[in-house]
Design a protein around this motif. Structure first.
Motif, mmCIF file in Angstrom:
data_model
loop_
_atom_site.group_PDB
_atom_site.id
_atom_site.type_symbol
_atom_site.label_atom_id
_atom_site.label_comp_id
_atom_site.label_asym_id
_atom_site.label_seq_id
_atom_site.Cartn_x
_atom_site.Cartn_y
_atom_site.Cartn_z
ATOM 1 N N ILE A 8 0.818 -1.204 0.000
ATOM 2 C CA ILE A 8 0.000 0.000 0.000
ATOM 3 C C ILE A 8 0.858 1.262 0.000
ATOM 4 N N ARG A 11 2.082 2.108 -3.532
ATOM 5 C CA ARG A 11 1.150 2.322 -4.637
ATOM 6 C C ARG A 11 0.074 3.337 -4.345
ATOM 7 N N ALA A 12 -0.276 3.509 -3.111
ATOM 8 C CA ALA A 12 -1.409 4.387 -2.809
ATOM 9 C C ALA A 12 -1.045 5.379 -1.725
ATOM 10 N N ARG A 14 -0.728 8.471 -1.784
ATOM 11 C CA ARG A 14 -1.213 9.841 -1.914
ATOM 12 C C ARG A 14 -2.061 10.250 -0.729
ATOM 13 N N ARG B 20 -8.192 5.932 -10.854
ATOM 14 C CA ARG B 20 -7.006 5.162 -11.219
ATOM 15 C C ARG B 20 -6.941 3.902 -10.356
ATOM 16 N N ALA B 22 -5.306 1.578 -8.028
ATOM 17 C CA ALA B 22 -4.126 1.567 -7.148
ATOM 18 C C ALA B 22 -3.521 0.161 -7.141
ATOM 19 N N PHE B 23 -4.360 -0.813 -6.814
ATOM 20 C CA PHE B 23 -3.909 -2.212 -6.889
ATOM 21 C C PHE B 23 -5.107 -3.135 -6.795
ATOM 22 N N GLN B 40 -8.570 -1.523 -5.289
ATOM 23 C CA GLN B 40 -8.518 -0.200 -4.678
ATOM 24 C C GLN B 40 -8.323 0.840 -5.780
ATOM 25 N N LEU B 42 -8.193 5.131 -6.889
ATOM 26 C CA LEU B 42 -7.823 6.462 -6.405
ATOM 27 C C LEU B 42 -8.522 7.538 -7.233
ATOM 28 N N THR B 47 -9.200 7.462 -1.474
ATOM 29 C CA THR B 47 -8.959 6.087 -1.883
ATOM 30 C C THR B 47 -10.263 5.321 -1.682
#
Lengths: 300, 82
Positions: A8, A11-12, A14, B20, B22-23, B40, B42, B47
């Motif tokens: 996490i 990749r996320a 933000r 977008r 994320a994964f 997930q 974005l 999120t």
């Protein structure tokens, strides 16, 4: 079955972990969207890119955006289109009432763009919408979230004459940041709108709760927030909402800081101690988020 | 066997806007229960975890990580036992 724990942080990253929403797997979201499209109604949920939209629509609620869907002001936190607005839609009050009835709303929230081009700022249209909803849903709580009407008392009078249960006007941020966040607004004028609405309703024997909201994470200091809360109480504001500012796009003001949930909890306690009848503070709290629940928690 | 398409719901951005990936929580071929998080996403504001609407087996992912998907766009398919 879950896959391996994803990376996490890579990749996320933000958003901090508390700024994650889960989309309800069941609910009425699709029906709400269809109804709004059928009645050609805008919501601030959609136009302001609210991250609570999936949750609220799934619960069968929405906050109506009247007076058109483009705004005469250019606040730098807001995603609503800034453009010359068109004429008012004469059947909009009835459409809001129809949608409220079909959704079975017990608490109806009506907000608008700012219409500095209209002589009354759209106050009469607000009043018509309140009356139309009241006629269809006499038991519903009606909350309006209004622009500042450039401080025009006659406009506030017109809205109050339609007897909303809650009169909400957001100060949005602390006075020092007005020039960058909402350059065409004025902090003292917004406080004056709230103070006048409270004074006028009380003098007229009406029970109207006043409400205001503040975004944090725009660079304000704790002392500035504290002063703002005291200013709101001095203006007779009954209900407070506080939430994290989130930038709608890279063209909007950037987030200066992500405020942690514990800090929101501390603000909530402090605001209650200041005498607000109800307070909602949290990362995803927005002006009309769970408005029915927030209102139901008010102290007498 | 039947197949259920999972599409990107409105996440607060207006129709036509994108989110977008994320994964993916679930790989192709894995089984899921209804309500398990699939992916997930974005947006500019937050999120979002997108849960599976059904129990079944994920057969295809239509968007790779870091790719944008439009609201209403296909995210994946879940094979459901009839």
């Amino acid at each position: 079955m879950m896959g391996d724990q994803p990376d996490i942080t890579a990749r996320a990253r933000r958003f901090p972990p508390w700024l994650k929403k889960r989309i309800p797997s069941q609910g009425e979201a699709a029906e709400v969207s269809r109804l709004l499209a059928e009645l050609k109604l805008a919501t601030v949920c959609s136009r302001a890119h609210c991250p609570n939209l999936p949750e609220c629509y799934a619960r069968g609620t929405a906050t109506f955006l009247i007076l058109g869907d483009s705004c005469t002001r250019s606040c730098r936190f807001c995603a609503i289109e800034k453009a010359a607005p068109g004429p008012l839609r004469d059947d909009e009050p009835e459409a809001v009432a129809e949608a409220s009835a079909r959704l079975g709303l017990r608490h109806v929230v009506i907000t608008s763009v700012t219409r500095d081009d209209l002589p009354d700022g759209g106050a009469a249209h607000f009043a018509r919408t309140i009356r139309a909803v009241r006629a269809r849903l006499p038991q519903a709580i009606i909350e309006v979230l209004t622009p500042d009407f450039r401080g025009a008392e006659a406009a506030i009078d017109a809205v109050l004459a339609a007897r909303p249960d809650l009169f909400n006007h957001n100060v949005e941020t602390v006075p020092r940041l007005y020039a960058t966040v909402r350059p065409e607004a004025d902090y003292r004028r917004s406080l004056g709108v709230l103070a006048y609405a409270k004074r006028r309703a009380t003098a007229g024997g009406m029970t109207v709760y006043t409400k205001s909201g503040l975004m944090v994470g725009l660079g304000e200091t704790a002392d500035e927030v504290r002063t703002c809360l005291a200013d709101l109480r001095a203006a007779g504001c009954d209900i407070l909402t506080m939430g994290q500012y989130l930038a709608p796009s890279s063209a909007h003001l950037p987030v200066v800081r992500f405020v942690e949930p514990a800090e929101f909890a501390a603000w909530e306690a402090e605001a209650r101690a200041l005498g607000f009848a109800a307070v909602a503070a949290g990362p995803f709290v927005r002006s009309s988020y769970q408005a029915e629940t927030v209102f139901s928690t008010r102290k007498a | 066997m039947s197949e259920v398409e999972v599409r990107l719901p409105e996440l607060g951005d207006e129709a036509g806007d994108e989110a977008r990936v994320a994964f993916w929580y679930i790989d192709v071929g894995e089984e899921v229960e209804e309500g398990d998080d699939l992916v997930q996403m974005l947006t500019d504001k937050a999120t979002f975890d997108v849960p599976s609407p059904v129990a079944g087996r994920l057969t295809v992912q239509l968007a790779a990580e870091d790719k944008a998907v439009k609201v209403g766009g296909l995210l994946c398919k879940i094979e459901v036992k009839d």
